[in-house]
Write an enzyme that holds these catalytic residues in place. Structure first.
Site, PDB file in Angstrom:
ATOM      1  N   SER A 239     143.018  95.059  26.739  1.00 54.05           N
ATOM      2  CA  SER A 239     143.904  94.543  27.911  1.00 54.05           C
ATOM      3  C   SER A 239     145.066  94.363  27.350  1.00 54.05           C
ATOM      4  O   SER A 239     146.195  94.529  28.252  1.00 54.05           O
ATOM      5  CB  SER A 239     143.360  93.131  28.267  1.00 54.05           C
TER       6      SER A 239
ATOM      7  N   HIS B  47     148.305  90.215  25.691  1.00 56.57           N
ATOM      8  CA  HIS B  47     148.870  90.449  27.032  1.00 56.57           C
ATOM      9  C   HIS B  47     150.058  90.569  27.066  1.00 56.57           C
ATOM     10  O   HIS B  47     150.689  91.631  27.636  1.00 56.57           O
ATOM     11  CB  HIS B  47     148.072  89.641  27.988  1.00 56.57           C
TER      12      HIS B  47
END
Length: 396
Positions: free
Chosen positions: A203, A255
């Site tokens: 991610s 992230h």
């Protein structure tokens, strides 16, 4: 999209274009009164010509790298489950009919996947091993590992939706570099702030692609229609995904680091020449424009330089801090809230648990350090992996 973090076990504890052969032809009308025309053209009785050209940015690349990345991630997950071998190393498993590919219990892994010990063996991000064990490769390898089936499916579906569009527009080289470097940036920021748990997942790289999409829209602003609506939509998508990162066991620093890296990389890799520059290449012989168009606008060049400088400086500074063993939380007392916000429903405590063990004959005694629970197991010749698996269950 989320990158998971898990407690640290106690003891070891691709230029080629193709695919679409159709060519999009765009008429470019030349308004001769506003330009200088050569004598040869003035003597011609033909009307002002219409030149048909193919602007370079209308070409599409055949996307193969992103699907290859998806396959690679799936293969790595299968290998990880093979190494995990739950029936051999744990007392209970889910879907035991899958044999050594069966999953750890939900108490140990809610995402249907391997144990944290196996993830660590396969290359999860473990700051202690990066700093003390000089295993810097973990900053890259962790982006190709996933904690479970749900984790893998969510990330790979997102990668296909986001990545294929980018690869069609910009090619595999730029998008491949964007993906990998963003993944590294996400791991670097994560390692500076989350040092007691291991971290895995793609991610960070996915948020890099989202960041690249945003900066690509900004730097190529003049060529888009409905740009404001596209900008707002993209910002909302990014914000919602980042907001999910405040949940426990989600590595939001990966992230954020991946997004910031991808955002800056987008200004460097995804810059498009302005349309007027392409038009010049399709003008007839003898046609002299009033003023030559430069390939890029001034603001595009400025953003390119600034972003490249910030990238190099940020990666260098972050790497130096990491290798020196700096815990960024000590210099930012509130930054931990960017990754997890405690509520009445959940806690953000991430201290690793360990067990005190003693074995007399076939009897194994374990006591969990975090909750004080003790248990006795009859387990002749217990291996380190078996003991750690039992400890993880005991401390849940």
């Amino acid at each position: 999209m989320e990158k998971g973090q898990y407690p640290v076990p106690p003891s070891e504890t691709h230029s080629r274009r193709g695919g679409n052969n159709s060519i999009i032809i765009h008429p470019v009308e030349i308004d001769t009164p506003n330009h200088q025309v050569s004598p040869a053209m003035k003597s011609s009785s033909s009307p002002s010509p219409v030149v048909y050209g193919e602007p370079g940015h209308s070409k599409k690349w055949w996307p193969w790298l992103i699907p290859a990345f998806v396959i690679a991630n799936v293969v790595m997950f299968i290998i990880t489950m093979y190494v995990n071998n739950c029936p051999k190393n744990s007392s209970s498993c889910i879907a035991r009919f899958l044999g050594r590919f069966s999953f750890q219990t939900f108490k140990e892994n809610l995402l249907l996947g391997p144990s944290s010990i196996t993830l660590q063996k396969m290359g999860a991000l473990d700051v202690k091993k990066v700093v003390d064990g000089h295993q810097g490769w973990r900053l890259i390898s962790c982006n190709w590992l996933h904690a479970g089936v749900f984790h893998l499916l969510a990330n790979m579906l997102s990668l296909l939706v986001i990545g294929i569009r980018l690869e069609q527009e910009f090619g595999f080289v730029k998008v491949g570099l964007l993906y990998i470097i963003s993944g590294f940036g996400g791991s670097l920021l994560s390692a500076l702030f989350i040092q007691s748990n291991i971290s895995v997942g793609a991610s960070g790289a996915l948020f890099g692609l989202l960041g690249g999409m945003l900066s690509e829209l900004i730097t190529n602003w003049t060529i888009y229609a409905n740009k404001v609506a596209a900008f707002i939509t993209l910002v909302v998508i990014i914000a919602v995904n980042l907001a999910v990162g405040i949940l426990p066991h989600v590595d939001n620093f990966a992230h954020i680091g991946g997004f910031l890296s991808g955002f800056l990389l987008g200004f460097v890799f995804l810059i498009r020449p302005q349309f007027g520059w392409f038009s010049q290449g399709y003008a007839p012989l003898g046609y002299i424009p009033a003023s030559a168009k430069s390939k890029f606008k001034t603001y595009q060049c400025a953003l390119w330089i600034i972003s490249l400088v910030l990238l190099i400086a940020g990666f260098t500074f972050g790497t130096v801090l990491l290798l020196r063993g700096v815990d960024a939380n000590e210099h930012c007392s509130w930054c931990h809230y960017l990754s997890c916000v405690p509520t009445a429903k959940w806690s953000c405590k991430t201290e690793p648990a360990y067990c005190l063990s003693t074995q007399i004959g076939n009897q194994l005694n374990l006591t969990c350090s975090s909750n004080g629970k003790s248990s006795v197991y009859i387990l002749p010749g217990a291996t380190s992996s078996q003991i750690q698996g039992l400890c993880t269950e005991l401390c849940r």
